[in-house]
Design a protein around this motif. Structure first.
Motif, PDB file in Angstrom:
ATOM      1  N   THR A 121      55.950  34.351  37.875  1.00 15.38           N
ATOM      2  CA  THR A 121      55.353  35.448  38.646  1.00 15.38           C
ATOM      3  C   THR A 121      56.392  36.491  39.005  1.00 15.38           C
ATOM      4  N   PRO A 125      42.656  44.440  38.491  1.00 13.54           N
ATOM      5  CA  PRO A 125      42.508  43.099  37.894  1.00 13.54           C
ATOM      6  C   PRO A 125      42.473  43.137  36.369  1.00 13.54           C
ATOM      7  N   ARG A 126      41.760  44.103  35.785  1.00 15.86           N
ATOM      8  CA  ARG A 126      41.751  44.205  34.333  1.00 15.86           C
ATOM      9  C   ARG A 126      43.131  44.595  33.818  1.00 15.86           C
ATOM     10  N   VAL A 140      45.949  43.750  34.943  1.00 16.74           N
ATOM     11  CA  VAL A 140      46.847  42.603  34.937  1.00 16.74           C
ATOM     12  C   VAL A 140      46.831  41.907  33.582  1.00 16.74           C
ATOM     13  N   ASP A 141      45.652  41.734  32.988  1.00 17.95           N
ATOM     14  CA  ASP A 141      45.574  41.129  31.662  1.00 17.95           C
ATOM     15  C   ASP A 141      46.319  41.968  30.627  1.00 17.95           C
ATOM     16  N   LEU A 170      50.084  41.743  31.132  1.00 17.71           N
ATOM     17  CA  LEU A 170      50.572  40.447  30.672  1.00 17.71           C
ATOM     18  C   LEU A 170      50.626  40.403  29.148  1.00 17.71           C
ATOM     19  N   ALA A 216      47.362  30.072  37.108  1.00 13.92           N
ATOM     20  CA  ALA A 216      46.986  31.423  36.679  1.00 13.92           C
ATOM     21  C   ALA A 216      46.261  32.188  37.786  1.00 13.92           C
ATOM     22  N   ALA A 217      45.346  31.537  38.485  1.00 12.00           N
ATOM     23  CA  ALA A 217      44.594  32.219  39.550  1.00 12.00           C
ATOM     24  C   ALA A 217      45.520  32.651  40.679  1.00 12.00           C
ATOM     25  N   ARG A 236      47.581  35.646  39.471  1.00 14.71           N
ATOM     26  CA  ARG A 236      46.753  36.859  39.485  1.00 14.71           C
ATOM     27  C   ARG A 236      46.603  37.396  40.908  1.00 14.71           C
ATOM     28  N   VAL A 293      47.933  41.133  41.680  1.00  9.31           N
ATOM     29  CA  VAL A 293      46.935  42.129  42.084  1.00  9.31           C
ATOM     30  C   VAL A 293      47.229  42.623  43.504  1.00  9.31           C
TER      31      VAL A 293
END
Length: 408
Positions: A246, A275-276, A278-279, A282, A355-356, A359, A363
């Motif tokens: 992280t 949030p989108r 972040v993907d 990554l 993962a959660a 995130r 975020v």
């Protein structure tokens, strides 16, 4: 194509993950073949999987083991304590049925509810950390935010005392690739200290359990078939994976946004996109750029090549996440990208349990940075940012400037 077929052999230097831009080399390797030979750190012969489909297949294939003992050629000559130690008892280095048993124990304790309940506290920690330098008009986002945030969060989750400098020493000691004797000795010392620390903490939790993850693991230990070494290995794995990746990801994400002003402006205009984003961040430049190690339990045909039994395989996450066969314009950062099944958190049975939580932290940190510092900017050229030593792709320092906040 057989394993003996001729391929261009690539060299992956020890500091490969810390290059300013390692992705052209990964692209060259992928263009040559999705699976081929390479030399790691100039001395270890490995197989590298670079295609997205092939990487996903390998991460889902039980013939690719996470256990180092499956590759006697790699372990030959290593002393017993380095071939097998408490960290080898963790989820990261085990296969079913042991992996399934231990993952089930952690999953029962590390629930979505437990992560969701942390959200208000994560926001408090982020604001407290930003408050410490918000009035200065400048700061180092690694020292001020990316390093202490995940350490503080994982300590609260586990229910252990926060000790920033001690944890920093441990994580650096264990994240460095074993290139020389001094590095191995530092890793041995860090591992021994962590084992002692978590053994003591678990004894305290047995005597007086609390509402924390470590207490839940200790309780599970009393009810499940899990050894003391496995329990300590699980705790250390949760600590290391809960903050080191992280830390690196948050610094990489901020730098990616600051060097792509149009993407940053889009997030400022619509924070609901974070949030989108972040993907996509990554996928674009995640911390596990080089990849994860696997070891073949038998001859495995994959990507037109047969990898022999007992070989070390690097599943190159960074290459897969920029495979043009899977992503249009893969070298472009696009926070609006749809259908983005990046594998930065892994895939299959070893998909990251945290993962959660990662995130949530990323975020929350990005939302606060964009809200509080509308003119945030790098204080030095991106090429001058010092890289963080180790196997993960990260930065040692990210100096920034901004308009100082008035005291609240």
């Amino acid at each position: 194509m057989t394993a003996e077929a001729a391929h261009k052999e690539f060299d992956l230097p020890r500091d490969f993950a810390q290059w300013l831009d390692p992705y052209p080399l990964l692209a060259e390797m992928r263009a040559e073949s999705p699976v081929h030979r390479a030399r790691l750190r100039g001395k270890v012969d490995v197989w590298v999987i670079t295609g997205y489909d092939e990487c996903v297949a390998a991460l889902n294939d039980a013939r690719f083991s996470a256990d180092l003992e499956a590759a006697p050629r790699i372990t030959a000559g290593l002393p017993p304590e380095r071939r097998r130690n408490v960290l080898m008892e963790s989820l990261l280095a085990s296969d079913p049925p042991d992996h399934s048993r231990m993952r089930g124990i952690v999953a029962k304790a590390f629930t979505a509810r437990r992560v969701a309940e942390l959200a208000p506290r994560v926001r408090e920690i982020v604001d407290e950390l930003l408050d410490a330098f918000a009035a200065d008009g400048e700061g180092d986002l690694v020292e001020g935010l990316a390093l202490p945030l995940p350490i503080a969060v994982i300590c609260e989750l586990l229910g252990v005392p926060f000790a920033r400098e001690r944890f920093r020493y441990w994580s650096v000691g264990l994240a460095m690739p074993p290139a020389d004797g001094a590095t191995l000795e530092r890793a041995d010392a860090a591992r021994a200290e962590m084992i002692e620390f978590f053994t003591e903490q678990m004894a305290l939790k047995r005597a007086e359990p609390g509402d924390d993850l470590l207490s839940a693991l200790v309780t599970a230990h009393a009810n499940e078939h899990v050894s003391d070494d496995e329990l300590v290995g699980l705790a250390i794995m949760l600590f290391l994976s809960g903050h080191e990746t992280t830390l690196c990801f948050l610094a990489n994400a901020v730098v990616a946004l600051l060097t792509h002003p149009e993407q940053l402006a889009a997030l400022r205009a619509d924070p609901s996109l974070i949030p989108r984003a972040v993907d996509e961040l990554l996928r674009y430049d995640g911390p596990v750029a080089r990849g994860v190690a696997r070891f073949t339990l038998e001859d495995v045909p994959i990507g037109g090549t047969v990898i022999p039994r007992g070989e070390m395989v690097v599943v190159a996450i960074g290459a897969a996440n920029r495979d043009p066969a899977r992503y249009p314009d893969p070298d472009v950062l696009d926070i609006h990208r749809e259908n983005n099944p990046q594998i930065g958190f892994g895939h299959g049975i070893h998909y990251c349990l945290g993962a959660a939580l990662a995130r949530l932290e990323i975020v929350t940190a990005l939302e606060a940075l964009l809200r509080r510092f509308p003119d945030l900017a790098l204080a030095v050229p991106v090429a001058d940012l010092p890289r963080r030593p180790g196997m993960l792709r990260g930065l040692a320092s990210v100096p920034v400037t901004f308009t100082p906040e008035r005291p609240r």
